[in-house]
Design an enzyme around this catalytic site. Structure first.
Site, PDB file in Angstrom:
ATOM      1  N   THR A  25      14.247 117.279 -27.023  1.00  0.00           N
ATOM      2  CA  THR A  25      14.363 118.694 -26.675  1.00  0.00           C
ATOM      3  C   THR A  25      13.016 119.402 -26.760  1.00  0.00           C
ATOM      4  O   THR A  25      12.122 118.965 -27.497  1.00  0.00           O
ATOM      5  CB  THR A  25      15.351 119.361 -27.659  1.00  0.00           C
ATOM      6  OG1 THR A  25      15.309 120.771 -27.475  1.00  0.00           O
ATOM      7  CG2 THR A  25      15.006 119.066 -29.119  1.00  0.00           C
ATOM      8  N   ASP A  26      12.922 120.522 -26.053  1.00  0.00           N
ATOM      9  CA  ASP A  26      11.694 121.339 -26.149  1.00  0.00           C
ATOM     10  C   ASP A  26      11.604 122.052 -27.497  1.00  0.00           C
ATOM     11  O   ASP A  26      10.541 122.559 -27.865  1.00  0.00           O
ATOM     12  CB  ASP A  26      11.628 122.355 -24.995  1.00  0.00           C
ATOM     13  CG  ASP A  26      12.779 123.358 -24.971  1.00  0.00           C
ATOM     14  OD1 ASP A  26      13.710 123.238 -25.795  1.00  0.00           O
ATOM     15  OD2 ASP A  26      12.742 124.265 -24.111  1.00  0.00           O
ATOM     16  N   GLU A  27      12.717 122.098 -28.243  1.00  0.00           N
ATOM     17  CA  GLU A  27      12.711 122.863 -29.503  1.00  0.00           C
ATOM     18  C   GLU A  27      11.779 122.252 -30.544  1.00  0.00           C
ATOM     19  O   GLU A  27      11.414 122.916 -31.511  1.00  0.00           O
ATOM     20  CB  GLU A  27      14.135 122.980 -30.071  1.00  0.00           C
ATOM     21  CG  GLU A  27      15.056 123.695 -29.118  1.00  0.00           C
ATOM     22  CD  GLU A  27      16.301 124.297 -29.780  1.00  0.00           C
ATOM     23  OE1 GLU A  27      16.381 124.330 -31.012  1.00  0.00           O
ATOM     24  OE2 GLU A  27      17.172 124.740 -29.017  1.00  0.00           O
TER      25      GLU A  27
ATOM     26  N   TYR B 280      18.061 121.541 -36.821  1.00  0.00           N
ATOM     27  CA  TYR B 280      18.279 120.746 -35.602  1.00  0.00           C
ATOM     28  C   TYR B 280      16.951 120.255 -35.040  1.00  0.00           C
ATOM     29  O   TYR B 280      16.763 119.053 -34.822  1.00  0.00           O
ATOM     30  CB  TYR B 280      19.025 121.579 -34.545  1.00  0.00           C
ATOM     31  CG  TYR B 280      18.960 120.983 -33.152  1.00  0.00           C
ATOM     32  CD1 TYR B 280      19.601 119.780 -32.854  1.00  0.00           C
ATOM     33  CD2 TYR B 280      18.232 121.600 -32.133  1.00  0.00           C
ATOM     34  CE1 TYR B 280      19.521 119.216 -31.583  1.00  0.00           C
ATOM     35  CE2 TYR B 280      18.155 121.045 -30.862  1.00  0.00           C
ATOM     36  CZ  TYR B 280      18.798 119.853 -30.587  1.00  0.00           C
ATOM     37  OH  TYR B 280      18.716 119.293 -29.327  1.00  0.00           O
TER      38      TYR B 280
ATOM     39  N   LYS C 267      15.378 116.449 -34.647  1.00  0.00           N
ATOM     40  CA  LYS C 267      14.981 115.860 -33.356  1.00  0.00           C
ATOM     41  C   LYS C 267      13.490 115.477 -33.396  1.00  0.00           C
ATOM     42  O   LYS C 267      13.100 114.425 -32.899  1.00  0.00           O
ATOM     43  CB  LYS C 267      15.235 116.840 -32.200  1.00  0.00           C
ATOM     44  CG  LYS C 267      16.698 117.108 -31.880  1.00  0.00           C
ATOM     45  CD  LYS C 267      17.475 115.889 -31.384  1.00  0.00           C
ATOM     46  CE  LYS C 267      17.091 115.423 -30.004  1.00  0.00           C
ATOM     47  NZ  LYS C 267      18.005 114.354 -29.512  1.00  0.00           N
TER      48      LYS C 267
HETATM   49  P1  NAD Z   1      26.631 117.217 -26.927  1.00  0.00           P
HETATM   50  O1  NAD Z   1      26.743 117.810 -28.280  1.00  0.00           O
HETATM   51  O2  NAD Z   1      27.372 117.825 -25.805  1.00  0.00           O
HETATM   52  O3  NAD Z   1      27.064 115.681 -26.981  1.00  0.00           O
HETATM   53  C1  NAD Z   1      26.657 114.823 -28.005  1.00  0.00           C
HETATM   54  C2  NAD Z   1      27.412 113.509 -27.868  1.00  0.00           C
HETATM   55  O4  NAD Z   1      26.944 112.626 -28.898  1.00  0.00           O
HETATM   56  C3  NAD Z   1      28.924 113.641 -28.035  1.00  0.00           C
HETATM   57  O5  NAD Z   1      29.589 112.871 -27.063  1.00  0.00           O
HETATM   58  C4  NAD Z   1      29.187 113.092 -29.429  1.00  0.00           C
HETATM   59  O6  NAD Z   1      30.469 112.514 -29.584  1.00  0.00           O
HETATM   60  C5  NAD Z   1      28.078 112.063 -29.543  1.00  0.00           C
HETATM   61  N1  NAD Z   1      27.713 111.808 -30.953  1.00  0.00           N
HETATM   62  C6  NAD Z   1      27.426 112.728 -31.906  1.00  0.00           C
HETATM   63  N2  NAD Z   1      27.180 112.114 -33.074  1.00  0.00           N
HETATM   64  C7  NAD Z   1      27.321 110.782 -32.853  1.00  0.00           C
HETATM   65  C8  NAD Z   1      27.199 109.631 -33.667  1.00  0.00           C
HETATM   66  N3  NAD Z   1      26.897 109.727 -34.981  1.00  0.00           N
HETATM   67  N4  NAD Z   1      27.368 108.413 -33.103  1.00  0.00           N
HETATM   68  C9  NAD Z   1      27.670 108.292 -31.801  1.00  0.00           C
HETATM   69  N5  NAD Z   1      27.835 109.353 -30.983  1.00  0.00           N
HETATM   70  C10 NAD Z   1      27.658 110.576 -31.504  1.00  0.00           C
HETATM   71  O7  NAD Z   1      25.070 117.150 -26.632  1.00  0.00           O
HETATM   72  P2  NAD Z   1      24.280 117.444 -25.271  1.00  0.00           P
HETATM   73  O8  NAD Z   1      24.093 118.895 -25.139  1.00  0.00           O
HETATM   74  O9  NAD Z   1      24.890 116.657 -24.173  1.00  0.00           O
HETATM   75  O10 NAD Z   1      22.860 116.811 -25.651  1.00  0.00           O
HETATM   76  C11 NAD Z   1      22.619 115.429 -25.462  1.00  0.00           C
HETATM   77  C12 NAD Z   1      21.204 115.118 -25.919  1.00  0.00           C
HETATM   78  O11 NAD Z   1      20.266 115.892 -25.185  1.00  0.00           O
HETATM   79  C13 NAD Z   1      20.957 115.427 -27.389  1.00  0.00           C
HETATM   80  O12 NAD Z   1      20.131 114.423 -27.917  1.00  0.00           O
HETATM   81  C14 NAD Z   1      20.212 116.764 -27.368  1.00  0.00           C
HETATM   82  O13 NAD Z   1      19.356 116.875 -28.470  1.00  0.00           O
HETATM   83  C15 NAD Z   1      19.420 116.635 -26.062  1.00  0.00           C
HETATM   84  N6  NAD Z   1      19.134 117.894 -25.375  1.00  0.00           N
HETATM   85  C16 NAD Z   1      20.129 118.807 -25.124  1.00  0.00           C
HETATM   86  C17 NAD Z   1      19.807 119.974 -24.415  1.00  0.00           C
HETATM   87  C18 NAD Z   1      20.879 120.997 -24.094  1.00  0.00           C
HETATM   88  O14 NAD Z   1      20.532 122.080 -23.599  1.00  0.00           O
HETATM   89  N7  NAD Z   1      22.145 120.739 -24.313  1.00  0.00           N
HETATM   90  C19 NAD Z   1      18.502 120.203 -23.979  1.00  0.00           C
HETATM   91  C20 NAD Z   1      17.525 119.250 -24.283  1.00  0.00           C
HETATM   92  C21 NAD Z   1      17.842 118.094 -24.963  1.00  0.00           C
HETATM   93  O1  DAU Z   2      16.053 124.140 -25.680  1.00  0.00           O
HETATM   94  C1  DAU Z   2      16.892 123.040 -25.672  1.00  0.00           C
HETATM   95  C2  DAU Z   2      18.030 123.249 -26.636  1.00  0.00           C
HETATM   96  O2  DAU Z   2      18.882 124.235 -26.060  1.00  0.00           O
HETATM   97  C3  DAU Z   2      18.822 121.986 -26.940  1.00  0.00           C
HETATM   98  O3  DAU Z   2      17.987 121.077 -27.596  1.00  0.00           O
HETATM   99  C4  DAU Z   2      20.034 122.298 -27.813  1.00  0.00           C
HETATM  100  O4  DAU Z   2      20.819 121.131 -27.990  1.00  0.00           O
HETATM  101  C5  DAU Z   2      20.873 123.345 -27.113  1.00  0.00           C
HETATM  102  O5  DAU Z   2      21.958 123.704 -27.929  1.00  0.00           O
HETATM  103  C6  DAU Z   2      20.033 124.581 -26.783  1.00  0.00           C
HETATM  104  O6  DAU Z   2      19.665 125.300 -27.992  1.00  0.00           O
HETATM  105  P1  DAU Z   2      19.716 126.909 -28.069  1.00  0.00           P
HETATM  106  O7  DAU Z   2      19.824 127.283 -29.464  1.00  0.00           O
HETATM  107  O8  DAU Z   2      18.624 127.498 -27.252  1.00  0.00           O
HETATM  108  O9  DAU Z   2      21.100 127.150 -27.237  1.00  0.00           O
HETATM  109  P2  DAU Z   2      22.358 128.098 -27.499  1.00  0.00           P
HETATM  110  O10 DAU Z   2      23.212 127.997 -26.283  1.00  0.00           O
HETATM  111  O11 DAU Z   2      22.979 127.872 -28.823  1.00  0.00           O
HETATM  112  O12 DAU Z   2      21.695 129.558 -27.530  1.00  0.00           O
HETATM  113  C7  DAU Z   2      20.935 130.054 -26.435  1.00  0.00           C
HETATM  114  C8  DAU Z   2      20.405 131.409 -26.837  1.00  0.00           C
HETATM  115  O13 DAU Z   2      21.512 132.330 -26.910  1.00  0.00           O
HETATM  116  C9  DAU Z   2      19.746 131.461 -28.198  1.00  0.00           C
HETATM  117  O14 DAU Z   2      18.658 132.356 -28.162  1.00  0.00           O
HETATM  118  C10 DAU Z   2      20.843 132.001 -29.124  1.00  0.00           C
HETATM  119  C11 DAU Z   2      21.636 132.919 -28.223  1.00  0.00           C
HETATM  120  N1  DAU Z   2      23.071 133.051 -28.526  1.00  0.00           N
HETATM  121  C12 DAU Z   2      23.819 131.906 -28.635  1.00  0.00           C
HETATM  122  C13 DAU Z   2      25.171 131.953 -28.919  1.00  0.00           C
HETATM  123  C14 DAU Z   2      25.961 130.694 -29.070  1.00  0.00           C
HETATM  124  C15 DAU Z   2      23.664 134.292 -28.644  1.00  0.00           C
HETATM  125  O15 DAU Z   2      23.002 135.347 -28.499  1.00  0.00           O
HETATM  126  N2  DAU Z   2      25.016 134.348 -28.911  1.00  0.00           N
HETATM  127  C16 DAU Z   2      25.791 133.232 -29.080  1.00  0.00           C
HETATM  128  O16 DAU Z   2      27.007 133.378 -29.363  1.00  0.00           O
END
Ligand code: NAD
Ligand code: DAU
Length: 352
Positions: A131-133, A156, A160
């Site tokens: 992730t970019d975080e 988190y 990562k």
């Molecule tokens: P998600 O939470 O939707 O899905 C996570 C999946 O991992 C689920 O299917 C869960 O069952 C599985 N999992 C969790 N713990 C596990 C374990 N101990 N063993 C096996 N499986 C397990 O996540 P996502 O949003 O699809 O993100 C996927 C990946 O991409 C993550 O590594 C996240 O850090 C990265 N990522 C997400 C975002 C985003 O915006 N969602 C952005 C950048 C990177």
């Molecule tokens: O940048 C990549 C990341 O983006 C991924 O690595 C993470 O897995 C993914 O969850 C996401 O993280 P964020 O914290 O940026 O996403 P989230 O959707 O939780 O929140 C987006 C923004 O919105 C953040 O500034 C918090 C705000 N927010 C979120 C929720 C859930 C609110 O204001 N209200 C809310 O109820």
């Protein structure tokens, strides 16, 4: 490749990647290795579950023996690792789950790959999806580049970042053939409604308050999930070993502006009066340590591998809303039971 294990394939991004890979590479076995936590949902894969090149195996990546047994059974040439605890708010209330899955789980996978591939690493690849975080938080200007120093600020992102360092360390120390991607915020179908966009869509549908953390001025760079899946596919096949690639949407939005746009699009689609959903916006207590701005410089993947985002945001958001409106049963099922308790606990002390 003969066989690729995708971890976290029942989650949001993983299920899009599995759809893509199963259809695009019919001669490659795609194995979905997932523990099915609250975020994993095999319903996301219903339409491809009977494809002959797809299998599912329920494994917790924290359990090394189970991981090793799956690796010995399926003998993957490639691993694309997405399994993770992924929600920042949950990491603030329960950091250990993030240490276990994101750090220990990743190291277990690296150890299993090392063991399986010990006699021959030729043609093998371990792709770590990050992730970019990990780069921390930006001010008004600047972008995260691959060379930006790591500065994780939530449990988190710290977990990562730690996993990223282990992946690089295993490449340098044991010559594990790795590539890594660091992506910005994804949105699209099948995203669990704990994350901003689907949570707001669900609340708008139910005419519930729309909780905006702090002043709503935090900025995220949004990318449509299928564009992320395309980038992973490209880096996995064409990326240079040992390299990392930043992926972003060139699409920065302040949270509050995004929620206004979402409200307007949804009111129109639902035939509601203009402004009806915007009146649900409620400012609530900020997230602890809330990162201000994320923005990605994705020149490296664009120049070296020719990847670009394909959708503009209004289009992508409209497609996303349509999907949730057409899949209200999915939304109902994933928000029944556990979700109600999660929502109550997470938002109960946030009134300001
Ligand atoms: P998600 O939470 O939707 O899905 C996570 C999946 O991992 C689920 O299917 C869960 O069952 C599985 N999992 C969790 N713990 C596990 C374990 N101990 N063993 C096996 N499986 C397990 O996540 P996502 O949003 O699809 O993100 C996927 C990946 O991409 C993550 O590594 C996240 O850090 C990265 N990522 C997400 C975002 C985003 O915006 N969602 C952005 C950048 C990177
Ligand atoms: O940048 C990549 C990341 O983006 C991924 O690595 C993470 O897995 C993914 O969850 C996401 O993280 P964020 O914290 O940026 O996403 P989230 O959707 O939780 O929140 C987006 C923004 O919105 C953040 O500034 C918090 C705000 N927010 C979120 C929720 C859930 C609110 O204001 N209200 C809310 O109820």
């Amino acid at each position: 490749m003969n066989s690729i294990i995708i971890t976290g394939g029942a989650g949001f991004i993983g299920s899009h990647l599995i759809h893509r890979m199963v259809k695009k590479y019919p001669d490659t076995k795609i194995i979905n290795l997932d523990a099915l936590t609250y975020a994993g949902n095999l319903e996301n894969l219903k339409d491809i579950e009977n494809e002959s090149n797809y299998s599912f195996v329920k494994v917790d990546i924290c359990d090394f023996d189970a991981v090793m047994a799956a690796f010995r059974k399926y003998k993957p040439d490639g691993i694309i690792h997405l399994a993770a605890e992924s929600h920042v708010d949950r990491s603030i209330t329960n950091p250990m789950a993030f240490v276990n899955t994101n750090v220990i789980g990743t190291v277990n996978l690296l150890n299993a790959a090392r063991e399986l591939w010990k006699d021959n690493m030729e043609g093998k690849k371990f792709h770590h999806v990050s992730t970019d975080e990990v780069f921390g938080s930006l001010g008004d200007t600047g972008f995260f580049k691959e060379s930006t120093a790591y500065d994780p600020r939530s449990p988190y992102s710290a977990s990562k970042a730690s996993s990223d360092h282990f992946v690089s360390a295993y490449h340098h120390t044991y010559k594990i053939p790795v590539v890594m991607t660091n992506c910005s915020n994804n949105y699209g179908p099948y995203q669990f409604p704990e994350k901003l966009i689907p949570l707001m869509i669900n609340n708008i549908l139910l005419k519930k308050e729309l909780p905006i953390y702090g002043k709503g001025l935090n900025i995220r760079d949004w990318l449509y999930v299928e564009d992320h899946a395309a980038a992973i596919d490209l880096v996995f096949h064409k990326g240079e070993l040992g390299e990392s690639y930043n992926i972003g949407g060139k699409n920065e939005w302040k949270n509050i502006d995004l929620v206004h746009l979402l409200c307007r699009q949804m009111d129109e689609k639902l035939g509601r009066e203009k402004g009806e959903s915007e009146s649900l916006i409620t400012y609530v207590k900020d997230r602890a340590g809330h990162d201000m701005r994320y923005a990605i410089d994705s020149q490296k993947i664009e120049k070296e591998l020719g990847w670009f985002p394909s959708l503009n945001f209004e289009e992508g958001l409209s497609k996303t809303i349509d999907w949730y409106l057409n899949n209200k049963d999915w939304l109902k099922r994933v928000t029944s039971g556990e979700y109600a308790k999660y929502y109550q606990d997470m938002y109960k002390n946030r009134e300001v």
